[in-house]
Design an enzyme around this catalytic site. Structure first.
Site, PDB file in Angstrom:
ATOM      1  N   ASP A  28       0.831  -1.210   0.000  1.00  0.00           N
ATOM      2  CA  ASP A  28       0.000   0.000   0.000  1.00  0.00           C
ATOM      3  C   ASP A  28       0.867   1.262   0.000  1.00  0.00           C
ATOM      4  O   ASP A  28       0.619   2.209  -0.750  1.00  0.00           O
ATOM      5  CB  ASP A  28      -0.905  -0.009   1.232  1.00  0.00           C
ATOM      6  CG  ASP A  28      -2.259   0.633   0.954  1.00  0.00           C
ATOM      7  OD1 ASP A  28      -2.637   0.712  -0.228  1.00  0.00           O
ATOM      8  OD2 ASP A  28      -2.915   1.061   1.907  1.00  0.00           O
ATOM      9  N   ASP A  70      -9.449  -2.153   2.361  1.00  0.00           N
ATOM     10  CA  ASP A  70      -9.177  -1.698   3.729  1.00  0.00           C
ATOM     11  C   ASP A  70     -10.194  -2.241   4.722  1.00  0.00           C
ATOM     12  O   ASP A  70     -10.040  -2.046   5.929  1.00  0.00           O
ATOM     13  CB  ASP A  70      -9.182  -0.166   3.777  1.00  0.00           C
ATOM     14  CG  ASP A  70      -8.119   0.426   2.877  1.00  0.00           C
ATOM     15  OD1 ASP A  70      -7.019  -0.143   2.812  1.00  0.00           O
ATOM     16  OD2 ASP A  70      -8.391   1.442   2.213  1.00  0.00           O
TER      17      ASP A  70
END
Length: 385
Positions: free
Chosen positions: A231, A277
């Site tokens: 990420d 997420d």
């Protein structure tokens, strides 16, 4: 609908897409909003709504995963689990898929690509949402002892050369759920309304958390740490994720209008949270819930510890984003919180090594051995008598 193997496989196949498209925003990062848009009250409402919307599928999906794994063990079916090697390589697979999408959007017409992806996610979303709605209907009807909606049962079987290509069992409520959710799909295609988008996002997240199996905590930590690096690299190190985020159009995010107070359900300025997420920390939190259940203490210490850690991580993400006025990759904050909080709790509870050694495969073998041991004395006693 009753859980079909085809639906499980499709959910598992879309995990890469969910991870790849964590940043469906107009800025860098997984949680974002357009700067200087909407009132402070509207922004607070949008961010608070995103937090609540993220918690619902994690909470519900985690408890669904307990029931799903129990059913699989009781039926003797093998639950496919991600190995440590697969967990370590998963960020590389996700990176390859992300870069592939980047090249497609860069050199080909994004309208045609989005059309194909939208159709794919629409079909998968309708089936996934119908499964969730069917589960709710089933619980509602059972709680009120209503049976007429479940009387007609059907079995759809397609074979080719004695090989089952499709094997599904369903009843009247499943058909009703599929028809209703198809209407949601039509609404989404015609209007691209944020509520329809969120309904599909909810169903994706719930089913992914329910079905994806990490099997043990070490594997979960490897996966989360790998995606933590993934990420950060793709958000801050290159423009690849930004390009894909701007171009990709599919219901793989949860959104809420920041101008809701002014424009209501017709708001156009959105705060967004990628499903990656939610799903990635969610499957880890679901694993900790199953660990709590295996302890058989009547309380879910590690589940609620990780659940609170997730809430803290989300709020920390939003605080940093608002302070620096720059969108943030949520896994940067969620991963440390979701790993560190339960490990500290395990140290305090004296369960650290038990948590690290916990494996659902060994749990299944233990249960089978205990079952075998319990049947042998009874057989012996019968012979003696």
């Amino acid at each position: 609908m009753s859980t079909a193997k085809e639906l499980v496989d499709n959910i598992n196949q879309t995990v890469v897409e969910l991870i790849v498209n964590q940043t469906t925003t107009e800025d860098n990062g997984t949680i974002s909003s357009r700067p200087n848009k909407g009132t402070p009250e509207g922004m607070a409402m949008a961010y608070g709504s995103l937090v609540i919307m993220a918690l619902i599928p994690i909470f519900y999906g985690s408890f669904k995963s307990v029931g799903y794994h129990r059913e699989q063990r009781e039926s003797g079916e093998q639950v496919e689990a991600m190995s440590r090697r697969e967990a370590a390589l998963f960020p590389l697979y996700a990176s390859g898929a992300l870069f592939g999408l980047y090249l497609f959007f860069k050199y080909f017409s994004k309208e045609h690509i989005n059309l194909l992806l939208s159709v794919y996610f629409l079909i998968l979303g309708v089936c996934s949402l119908a499964s969730v709605v069917s589960d709710f209907l089933d619980n509602f009807l059972r709680s009120r002892n209503i049976t007429f909606f479940r009387l007609n049962k059907y079995h759809l079987l397609l074979t080719q050369n004695s090989v089952d290509m499709l094997n599904m069992e369903f009843d009247s409520k499943d058909i009703f759920a599929l028809i209703a959710c198809s209407g949601v799909g039509i609404w989404y295609i015609m209007k691209k309304h944020w509520i329809a988008n969120n309904l599909f996002g909810f169903s994706f997240a719930i089913k992914a958390i329910e079905f994806i199996n990490l099997n043990n905590v070490v594997t979960g930590c490897i996966l989360l740490c790998g995606l933590f690096v993934y990420d950060i690299f793709w958000v801050f190190g290159t423009d690849v994720m930004v390009t894909v985020a701007k171009s990709f159009d599919a219901p793989i995010k949860l959104i809420f209008p920041q101008d809701f107070l002014e424009n209501g359900f017709n708001g156009t300025q959105f705060a967004m949270l990628g499903l990656g997420d939610i799903v990635i920390p969610g499957i880890f939190i679901a694993l900790l819930l199953r660990f709590d259940v295996s302890l058989n203490r009547g309380r879910h210490v590690y589940f609620y510890t990780s659940f609170v850690a997730y809430i803290f991580g989300l709020f920390l993400t939003m605080v940093v984003m608002v302070y620096w006025k720059h969108a943030q990759p949520a896994l940067l904050y969620l991963v440390p919180c979701c790993i560190i909080f339960p490990l500290i709790s395990a140290l305090l509870q004296g369960d650290f090594f038990r948590l690290i050694r916990y494996s659902e495969d060994s749990l299944k073998e233990t249960q089978e051995n205990e079952s075998g041991e319990s049947t042998e004395p009874s057989t012996t006693s019968k012979k003696e008598n």
